[in-house]
Write a protein that holds these residues in place. Structure first.
Motif, PDB file in Angstrom:
ATOM      1  N   GLY A 121       2.709   9.124  -1.692  1.00 43.47           N
ATOM      2  CA  GLY A 121       2.174   8.269  -2.741  1.00 43.47           C
ATOM      3  C   GLY A 121       3.084   7.134  -3.145  1.00 43.47           C
ATOM      4  O   GLY A 121       2.883   6.544  -4.216  1.00 43.47           O
ATOM      5  N   LEU A 122       4.088   6.822  -2.334  1.00 43.41           N
ATOM      6  CA  LEU A 122       5.070   5.806  -2.704  1.00 43.41           C
ATOM      7  C   LEU A 122       4.969   4.577  -1.809  1.00 43.41           C
ATOM      8  O   LEU A 122       4.628   4.675  -0.626  1.00 43.41           O
ATOM      9  CB  LEU A 122       6.488   6.374  -2.612  1.00 43.41           C
ATOM     10  N   LYS A 123       5.284   3.425  -2.400  1.00 42.39           N
ATOM     11  CA  LYS A 123       5.508   2.215  -1.617  1.00 42.39           C
ATOM     12  C   LYS A 123       6.971   2.200  -1.184  1.00 42.39           C
ATOM     13  O   LYS A 123       7.811   2.890  -1.780  1.00 42.39           O
ATOM     14  CB  LYS A 123       5.200   0.981  -2.456  1.00 42.39           C
ATOM     15  N   PRO A 124       7.312   1.408  -0.171  1.00 42.71           N
ATOM     16  CA  PRO A 124       8.707   1.395   0.296  1.00 42.71           C
ATOM     17  C   PRO A 124       9.721   1.103  -0.793  1.00 42.71           C
ATOM     18  O   PRO A 124      10.784   1.720  -0.820  1.00 42.71           O
ATOM     19  CB  PRO A 124       8.689   0.301   1.364  1.00 42.71           C
ATOM     20  N   LEU A 167       0.598  10.777  -5.030  1.00 42.60           N
ATOM     21  CA  LEU A 167      -0.349   9.671  -4.875  1.00 42.60           C
ATOM     22  C   LEU A 167      -1.423   9.705  -5.944  1.00 42.60           C
ATOM     23  O   LEU A 167      -1.674   8.709  -6.631  1.00 42.60           O
ATOM     24  CB  LEU A 167      -0.991   9.722  -3.484  1.00 42.60           C
ATOM     25  N   LEU A 168      -2.065  10.850  -6.113  1.00 40.24           N
ATOM     26  CA  LEU A 168      -3.133  10.956  -7.101  1.00 40.24           C
ATOM     27  C   LEU A 168      -2.596  11.256  -8.493  1.00 40.24           C
ATOM     28  O   LEU A 168      -3.211  10.878  -9.490  1.00 40.24           O
ATOM     29  CB  LEU A 168      -4.118  12.044  -6.680  1.00 40.24           C
ATOM     30  N   ALA A 169      -1.453  11.920  -8.578  1.00 44.71           N
ATOM     31  CA  ALA A 169      -0.909  12.269  -9.894  1.00 44.71           C
ATOM     32  C   ALA A 169      -0.461  11.025 -10.647  1.00 44.71           C
ATOM     33  O   ALA A 169      -0.726  10.883 -11.847  1.00 44.71           O
ATOM     34  CB  ALA A 169       0.258  13.243  -9.746  1.00 44.71           C
ATOM     35  N   ASN A 170       0.222  10.109  -9.958  1.00 43.67           N
ATOM     36  CA  ASN A 170       0.722   8.904 -10.622  1.00 43.67           C
ATOM     37  C   ASN A 170      -0.094   7.662 -10.319  1.00 43.67           C
ATOM     38  O   ASN A 170       0.042   6.656 -11.002  1.00 43.67           O
ATOM     39  CB  ASN A 170       2.182   8.660 -10.230  1.00 43.67           C
ATOM     40  N   GLY A 171      -0.928   7.710  -9.279  1.00 39.61           N
ATOM     41  CA  GLY A 171      -1.724   6.550  -8.938  1.00 39.61           C
ATOM     42  C   GLY A 171      -0.890   5.432  -8.361  1.00 39.61           C
ATOM     43  O   GLY A 171       0.329   5.559  -8.158  1.00 39.61           O
ATOM     44  N   ALA A 172      -1.527   4.311  -8.102  1.00 39.87           N
ATOM     45  CA  ALA A 172      -0.841   3.151  -7.535  1.00 39.87           C
ATOM     46  C   ALA A 172      -1.748   1.944  -7.663  1.00 39.87           C
ATOM     47  O   ALA A 172      -2.967   2.066  -7.825  1.00 39.87           O
ATOM     48  CB  ALA A 172      -0.479   3.389  -6.063  1.00 39.87           C
ATOM     49  N   ASN A 206      -7.286   2.861  -1.254  1.00 35.00           N
ATOM     50  CA  ASN A 206      -6.856   2.259   0.009  1.00 35.00           C
ATOM     51  C   ASN A 206      -5.385   2.615   0.225  1.00 35.00           C
ATOM     52  O   ASN A 206      -4.515   2.159  -0.528  1.00 35.00           O
ATOM     53  CB  ASN A 206      -7.051   0.746  -0.053  1.00 35.00           C
ATOM     54  N   VAL A 207      -5.094   3.432   1.241  1.00 38.34           N
ATOM     55  CA  VAL A 207      -3.736   3.932   1.451  1.00 38.34           C
ATOM     56  C   VAL A 207      -3.389   3.889   2.937  1.00 38.34           C
ATOM     57  O   VAL A 207      -4.252   3.663   3.795  1.00 38.34           O
ATOM     58  CB  VAL A 207      -3.592   5.379   0.926  1.00 38.34           C
ATOM     59  N   LEU A 212       0.828  -1.205   0.000  1.00 35.57           N
ATOM     60  CA  LEU A 212       0.000   0.000   0.000  1.00 35.57           C
ATOM     61  C   LEU A 212       0.864   1.256   0.000  1.00 35.57           C
ATOM     62  O   LEU A 212       1.855   1.329   0.724  1.00 35.57           O
ATOM     63  CB  LEU A 212      -0.927   0.022   1.214  1.00 35.57           C
ATOM     64  N   PRO A 213       0.486   2.265  -0.784  1.00 32.35           N
ATOM     65  CA  PRO A 213       1.249   3.527  -0.803  1.00 32.35           C
ATOM     66  C   PRO A 213       0.896   4.395   0.395  1.00 32.35           C
ATOM     67  O   PRO A 213      -0.145   4.239   1.028  1.00 32.35           O
ATOM     68  CB  PRO A 213       0.790   4.179  -2.111  1.00 32.35           C
TER      69      PRO A 213
END
Length: 744
Positions: free
Chosen positions: A39-42, A165-170, A334-335, A33-34
């Motif tokens: 907006g990043l994952k580890p 997070l919203l600019a690039n999504g995940a 879900n973040v 989860l980001p």
């Protein structure tokens, strides 16, 4: 056996659940989860951090991807090298990320679905957006933590002012939960964020005046209504209907093609073209003649219709339904929040959490800067005291054994100030240097005052954040790529697929061993004898005269019915194909009937134990391989008869194995979609032999047999007429010994 000192006895289910919970929490919080803040994952955060330490700045040179992957798995992320490299590749793909964070050189894959080259062949460095995302790491904005082996440090989160997070999504799948966030346009996100700064009570509907919907890197059309998008943004769950962008391109002579220039996000172009080609080869879309990939730098897929008279809208609508030219992209926001707790957020709560974090970063940066300024002012004050008492300071240094202690006592200096004076160079003891120090002290004092005002004033914090956001928007903002059709789509009418099939006459031939084929044209009865079959096989029943647009109904003795399209039958060359390759008809079940069926037709079905009912053509049509159960059979019974009912039929004639004949009115039979039916005729021994459907006033006719071709007709059927369910009377003299009204 007694446990040793190092063993602990615990219930197996408790030990298993405890360990699985640890694994689940690790997967959720440290892998899948980001974080709402950056907006990043580890793995992505560690990749960018490692590249920063390798000085792979946007203005610098590229370095081998293998070097980056090695540093990441060796220092920060102890997982497989291939998974880390795959994550790095995605950060560099312009068709996967709306705003790439890695600038790749070499083969990093393509929209066709081809994989990237091995990491020993590719090179990479950071993009300007990645640098923006990490801006402030050296300014005390965020906390650092030890790496997995305690030898290094890594940031817990990136502080940069970019709505990643919203600019690039995940997307990611954890244990018991998943996330799917589409990319958005950064200009729209910043406009919405600034509106939220000024109007904290704004609703999601208000924010949609700025964020109209996702903005995918591959463009396309988002065809959902505004209310549908709003509902998804409010709840954080939903889906978006995304279509390819296609336009009609006219040619000389009146012909035209459909040209696709943008495809839905996440769809691989090569697989999409293969999907369309399968429709053509399997004749599932007869109005489409060909598909060509003419892509170079820009995507271009050409769809050629069967003829110029084809309706372009119908062709495009058909392709949307049958291929990935239209997809549904899920939204599951879900973040992990600022406390690293997973949860689903809406658009407003997501932006609010990000803005709250940016205010925190702003204050941390200001406090850290104030601390550094105060440290510097302390030293500058000491330097000024030294200049004002320069002769005495020199004297103390020359004559005293402990000059630091003497200076601290005589001038009231701190330890740091005295140490700094002792470390001054002789060349710094100039009048000009004294003026520079005084000037620097004045500037720093003013900066500290401004920063303290910023820390104490929420209004100034909001204004400063808006100003910084405006700078990010100016630097990285770009036009929207995905077009949104805000009007809700009307309910799509069902397409008459049979209208797309080229109507041609065929003769359907079924063998006793279940091999089926369709020969072109309608064969004459005398040609049936010339048909060839596999060794030991022969013709089953009578061949059917049909059209390629017809539906062929096949009934099994187990009471199930199956449907085959006339256009999908194997050709007449050779012996055809086993019908069980197309239908889930068990090998031990024999075929009871084969006929052409229309949805408006009426059918009569009967079982071997003399039960039956009327049904409709629509009720027996089955669209899947498994077919559908038409007749519920009693133990030992099987489906015996399934035949069309002529429009003018009024009478039913039933004959049993015991040669007893019964005639009753057709109106006595119920019409059902499925069931076991009603009793047609009762038998003491044997069962049903055959059924005939007669017109009003029509007698019963049968073949006399032999080569004469003569028939016999029993005009008066009154002796055999009775109510449905009776036993009947013996058939007339001369009735066929086969107990069948007509030969198959």
């Amino acid at each position: 056996m007694q446990p040793s000192d190092t063993e602990i006895e615990v219930p197996f289910d408790a030990a298993l659940s405890e360990r699985y919970l640890v694994y689940a929490l690790s997967t959720i919080t440290a892998r899948s989860l980001p974080d709402v803040r950056d907006g990043l994952k580890p793995v992505h955060r560690r990749l960018l951090w490692a590249m920063r330490l390798l000085r792979l700045d946007p203005a610098g040179a590229y370095k081998k991807s293998a070097r980056v992957v090695g540093d990441v798995i060796g220092k920060y992320h102890p997982h497989g090298d291939q998974s880390v490299y795959d994550a790095m590749v995605r950060l560099a793909q312009s068709f996967a990320l709306r705003y790439p964070l890695v600038d790749g050189q070499g083969n990093f894959g393509n929209i066709d679905g081809d994989n990237a080259a091995a990491y020993r062949y590719t090179e990479a460095k950071l993009t300007a957006i990645a640098a923006q995302l990490m801006q402030g790491l050296d300014e005390g904005t965020v906390a650092f933590r030890a790496t997995y082996n305690g030898e290094e440090e890594e940031p817990e989160v990136f502080p940069g002012l970019f709505p990643n997070l919203l600019a690039n999504g995940a997307s990611g799948i954890a244990v018991g939960m998943a996330t799917s966030i589409p990319p958005h346009n950064v200009t729209e996100l910043i406009d919405a964020a600034m509106h939220l700064i000024d109007n904290p009570g704004a609703e999601t509907r208000d924010l949609m005046d700025f964020v109209s919907g996702p903005d995918f890197p591959t463009g396309g059309l988002l065809v959902d209504a505004r209310e549908t998008i709003l509902a998804a943004y409010e709840s954080g769950r939903g889906s978006f209907r995304l279509r390819a962008r296609a336009a009609q391109e006219k040619e000389k002579g009146g012909g035209w093609d459909l040209v696709v220039t943008e495809i839905p996000y996440g769809v691989q172009k090569a697989k999409l073209i293969e999907q369309i080609a399968d429709l053509i080869s399997n004749k599932k879309l007869p109005i489409l003649a060909d598909v060509r990939d003419e892509s170079a730098e820009d995507l271009r897929i050409v769809l050629e219709p069967r003829s110029r008279t084809v309706d372009p809208a119908l062709l495009l609508e058909s392709l949307y339904r049958l291929t990935d030219l239209e997809i549904r992209f899920p939204l599951n926001l879900n973040v992990l929040d600022q406390h690293r707790t997973p949860g689903v957020m809406g658009l407003k709560s997501c932006l609010t959490a990000w803005l709250s974090f940016q205010i925190e970063v702003l204050l941390n940066r200001a406090r850290t800067r104030v601390g550094k300024i105060e440290d510097r002012l302390e030293l500058l004050d000491g330097f000024l005291i030294a200049y004002l008492n320069l002769d005495r300071v020199i004297e103390i240094i020359r004559t005293e054994d402990e000059p630091k202690v003497v200076m601290m006592a005589e001038f009231g200096l701190t330890d740091r100030q005295a140490e700094a004076i002792l470390n001054m160079r002789l060349r710094s003891l100039r009048r000009l240097e004294e003026m520079e120090i005084a000037k620097e002290r004045t500037a720093l004092a003013k900066e500290r005052e401004d920063l303290l005002g910023l820390i104490e004033s929420p209004r100034r914090q909001r204004n400063r954040l808006k100003k910084d956001l405006e700078g990010v928007k100016t630097k990285f903002g770009d036009p929207r790529r995905t077009t949104i059709e805000e009007k809700p789509l009307a309910a799509r009418a069902e397409i008459d697929w049979s209208a797309m099939i080229e109507k041609e006459p065929i003769t359907v031939i079924l063998s006793a061993r279940g091999w089926i084929r369709a020969m072109k044209g309608h064969l004459a009865p005398e040609e049936f004898a010339t048909l060839k079959f596999r060794e030991g096989d022969e013709l089953w029943g009578k061949p059917l005269h049909a059209q390629t647009t017809d539906k062929i109904l096949i009934a099994g003795e187990n009471g199930r019915v199956y449907t085959l399209g006339g256009d999908k039958l194997p050709g007449g060359r050779g012996f055809g194909e086993p019908v069980r390759l197309s239908l889930d008809l068990p090998a031990e079940v024999e075929i009871a009937a084969m006929l052409v069926v229309k949805p408006t037709a009426r059918l009569l079905t009967a079982s071997s134990d003399g039960r039956g009912f009327l049904t409709s053509g629509e009720a027996v049509l089955a669209e899947t391989r498994k077919g559908k159960q038409l007749m519920n059979l009693r133990p030992g019974a099987k489906l015996q008869v399934l035949r069309p009912v002529p429009q003018d039929a009024e009478t039913v004639a039933v004959v049993g194995d015991n040669r007893k004949l019964l005639v009753f009115n057709l109106s006595e039979l119920p019409e059902m979609g499925r069931g076991s039916g009603v009793q047609l005729q009762r038998y003491r021994d044997g069962g049903l032999a055959d059924i005939a459907l007669l017109k009003a006033g029509e007698g019963l006719s049968w073949s006399m047999g032999g080569d004469s071709g003569r028939t016999r007709t029993e005009g008066d059927l009154t002796p055999w007429k009775a109510i449905r369910g009776a036993s009947g009377r013996m058939a007339p003299l001369g009735f066929p010994r086969s107990n069948r009204f007509q030969d198959d």
